[in-house]
Design a protein around this motif. Structure first.
Motif, PDB file in Angstrom:
ATOM      1  N   ASN A 274       0.858  -1.179   0.000  1.00  0.00           N
ATOM      2  CA  ASN A 274       0.000   0.000   0.000  1.00  0.00           C
ATOM      3  C   ASN A 274       0.889   1.222   0.000  1.00  0.00           C
ATOM      4  N   ASP A 275       0.342   2.349  -0.411  1.00  0.00           N
ATOM      5  CA  ASP A 275       1.129   3.571  -0.448  1.00  0.00           C
ATOM      6  C   ASP A 275       0.176   4.759  -0.445  1.00  0.00           C
ATOM      7  N   ILE A 276       0.741   5.940  -0.370  1.00  0.00           N
ATOM      8  CA  ILE A 276      -0.063   7.163  -0.401  1.00  0.00           C
ATOM      9  C   ILE A 276      -0.903   7.208  -1.675  1.00  0.00           C
ATOM     10  N   GLY A 277      -0.397   6.621  -2.754  1.00  0.00           N
ATOM     11  CA  GLY A 277      -1.085   6.643  -4.039  1.00  0.00           C
ATOM     12  C   GLY A 277      -2.060   5.520  -4.241  1.00  0.00           C
ATOM     13  N   GLY A 278      -2.629   4.960  -3.155  1.00  0.00           N
ATOM     14  CA  GLY A 278      -3.570   3.850  -3.265  1.00  0.00           C
ATOM     15  C   GLY A 278      -4.983   4.227  -2.869  1.00  0.00           C
ATOM     16  N   ASP A 279      -5.815   3.204  -2.721  1.00  0.00           N
ATOM     17  CA  ASP A 279      -7.222   3.355  -2.348  1.00  0.00           C
ATOM     18  C   ASP A 279      -7.468   2.797  -0.958  1.00  0.00           C
ATOM     19  N   MET A 280      -8.662   3.065  -0.426  1.00  0.00           N
ATOM     20  CA  MET A 280      -8.999   2.628   0.924  1.00  0.00           C
ATOM     21  C   MET A 280     -10.507   2.424   1.050  1.00  0.00           C
ATOM     22  N   PHE A 281     -10.886   1.437   1.853  1.00  0.00           N
ATOM     23  CA  PHE A 281     -12.284   1.198   2.234  1.00  0.00           C
ATOM     24  C   PHE A 281     -12.330   0.995   3.740  1.00  0.00           C
ATOM     25  N   ALA A 282     -13.451   1.338   4.359  1.00  0.00           N
ATOM     26  CA  ALA A 282     -13.568   1.150   5.806  1.00  0.00           C
ATOM     27  C   ALA A 282     -15.012   0.893   6.194  1.00  0.00           C
ATOM     28  N   ILE A 283     -15.174   0.129   7.273  1.00  0.00           N
ATOM     29  CA  ILE A 283     -16.454  -0.043   7.952  1.00  0.00           C
ATOM     30  C   ILE A 283     -16.255   0.381   9.401  1.00  0.00           C
ATOM     31  N   VAL A 284     -17.145   1.227   9.908  1.00  0.00           N
ATOM     32  CA  VAL A 284     -17.037   1.752  11.266  1.00  0.00           C
ATOM     33  C   VAL A 284     -18.298   1.409  12.051  1.00  0.00           C
ATOM     34  N   TRP A 285     -18.122   0.777  13.215  1.00  0.00           N
ATOM     35  CA  TRP A 285     -19.207   0.641  14.180  1.00  0.00           C
ATOM     36  C   TRP A 285     -19.077   1.812  15.143  1.00  0.00           C
TER      37      TRP A 285
END
Length: 553
Positions: free
Chosen positions: A58-69
């Motif tokens: 992973n790097d600054i130039g990537g993507d991200m997904f998250a789930i938050v409770w």
């Protein structure tokens, strides 16, 4: 690379915990908790640190997904980027300068036989990086500490250096010696400047690696809350380099980027609910498989039967995911129809005694890093980010100290496919965070990274938890299997360590599965999991096949 021991104990945390594939990144997350931050602060600090201490994944130039409770309900964040406005199928066809080859990933058309595929490296598969905006958007909604503080550890690791861990060093060396030398062109020229010690060699395990340019970039993202990345000097530097070296990514593409808050989707499984981010991610493949298996008598099944049903259910899930998953802003994705009990029943009926290669159904008629974090107030986060395929596109913008992702390799080249490459579109995405609840009450975040392995890992960890009652660490240590295409199934060597396991493998072969022993631990993914304890606190596990840990507070 030596095979790590799978014999780890779970971590019991009285207040909060962070689990990920790098101890230095977990330490950054726990430091945020100790300073009064919440689980989201801890997750963001961990994620930012991971771009420095595990840059091949992973790097600054990537993507991200998250789930938050948040203590009451689940929230989903899709922080994946879109393709450049100038990227079209015709542009890709015009620029292909070699005979197209089967794509080893997951996307559109028949697996392994698609006549045209997106390139994996260079500018064509580069999409807008979504991670910096994702960090900001998560923080704006849930964060407690000042945003800039969450960068402190990552900046220190980049500026002062850190000692590279063994698994990271192994995969880094493979990229430096086996892949990058095959890439030529001005867009690749700056990768060795950032990611090698001497222009050729990757850092060895235990060797100190620094990235001062990356530290400067992280400081600007921190100071401007990512504005410099999408509207300021970082955006302009990326756009200028693209213009000089044949890239399509423009300043306007970066300026128009936006994350999307989404409602997670779920499948019920024996009184539990497994939650995933909806398409354009492939998490629905895990849910489709679990819906099929929910109607099977797992408790009464032999290990051979259980493995056979799992593999066949996963094939059904992937057949549908590769057909229907796309950017819902550009295509009709029948998410709810795919997840109905009636549709699951029709798919379950296709599983017989023999291995099969199923076609997609018709519901319309009826390399990555993963982390999880939890705090004393009950907030929990499941987060995943990636540049894909080991250092992504290998395009590294001079002076910025990071590489750009190659997520556009996830587009289909099949004309008319829902996921066909097109301007301003999010591709089929392999990275997926997950979350487990029971009768609506939170159990905790979990995930298994590893491309095509991820939904398979989610299904296997969920079943080890629900059906076998294993704690997170034990569930992660269970022998895994991996299916990619056709009848081929890879199993881990330690599945054969017991008479029952060895007999199950022979039984699978009699059923028509082409079983082989996977020698690389990386094939089977890396996972993390945190479960909430009935009397407060948490129990956590970290992938025994990697270098990381769960760190308690």
């Amino acid at each position: 690379m030596a095979v790590p021991s799978l014999d780890r104990k779970p971590i019991y945390a009285p207040r909060g915990v962070v689990a990920t594939s790098q101890p230095l990144a977990a330490a950054a997350g726990v430091a945020a908790l100790r300073r009064g931050g919440n689980a989201v602060d801890a997750a963001i600090a961990t994620a930012i640190a991971l771009t420095v201490v595990q840059p091949g994944s992973n790097d600054i130039g990537g993507d991200m997904f998250a789930i938050v409770w948040d203590g009451t309900r689940l929230h989903g964040l899709n922080a994946s980027g879109r393709s450049p406005a100038a990227l079209t199928r015709d542009v890709v066809l015009d620029r292909l300068d070699e005979t197209p080859r089967p794509f080893a990933g997951a996307l559109g058309g028949d697996q392994g036989t698609a006549p045209l595929t997106m390139p994996s490296h260079g500018w064509l598969p580069v999409t807008v990086p979504g991670a910096p905006a994702g960090w900001r958007d998560l923080h704006e909604k849930f964060g407690a500490l000042p945003f800039a503080e969450l960068f402190d550890d990552a900046v220190a690791y980049a500026d002062q250096g850190y000692l590279v861990s063994p698994t990271v060093a192994y995969h880094w060396d493979r990229s430096a010696t086996m892949l990058h030398p095959k890439l030529s062109g001005p867009q690749f020229a700056h990768w060795p400047e950032v990611f090698t010690m001497d222009g050729v060699r990757a850092p060895r395990a235990g060797e100190r690696w620094r990235n001062p340019a990356g530290a400067r970039t992280l400081r600007r993202i921190a100071e401007t809350k990512a504005e410099a990345f999408y509207h300021g000097e970082i955006a302009q530097t990326i756009a200028d380099f693209a213009a000089r070296t044949g890239g399509l990514l423009a300043a306007a593409d970066l300026a128009e980027h936006r994350s999307a808050w989404v409602d997670p989707i779920c499948a019920g499984y024996r009184g539990y609910e497994v939650w995933e981010i909806p398409p354009n991610g492939q998490g629905i493949a895990a849910l489709l498989a679990l819906n099929v298996l929910d109607g099977c008598d797992i408790a009464a099944a032999s290990l051979e039967e259980r493995l056979h049903w799992q593999v066949e259910a996963m094939k059904l899930g992937f057949a549908d995911a590769h057909t229907y998953v796309a950017d819902p802003e550009h295509a009709n994705v029948p998410t709810q129809a795919l997840l109905t009990p009636e549709y699951s029943a029709t798919r379950r009926a296709l599983i017989g005694e023999r291995a099969a290669t199923p076609a997609p159904g018709d519901p319309a008629r009826g390399g990555t890093v993963y982390l999880c974090a939890a705090d004393a107030d009950g907030m929990m986060v499941s987060l995943i980010q990636s540049t894909y395929m080991g250092f992504g596109s290998h395009v590294t913008v001079p002076g910025l100290g990071f590489g750009l992702q190659n997520r556009g390799a996830g587009f289909s080249m099949e004309a008319g496919h829902r996921n066909v490459v097109a301007p301003g579109k999010r591709p089929f995405h392999t990275i997926i965070p997950a979350f487990l609840t029971r009768d609506g009450a939170p159990v905790g975040p979990f995930g298994v990274m590893g491309g095509h392995m991820q939904p398979q890992g989610h299904m296997q960890v969920a079943m080890s938890t629900v059906d076998d009652g294993l704690d997170p660490q034990a569930a992660l240590a269970e022998p895994r299997w991996y299916w990619h295409a056709g009848l081929s199934v890879h199993v881990e060597p330690h599945l054969l360590a017991t008479p029952e396991g060895a007999a199950a493998v022979e039984g699978l072969r009699r059923r028509g599965h082409e079983v082989s022993i996977g020698e690389s631990a990386a094939m089977f993914g890396n996972g993390q999991a945190i479960w909430r304890m009935p009397d407060g606190g948490y129990v956590a596990g970290s992938e025994p096949r990697a270098d990381g840990c769960a760190s308690a507070y």
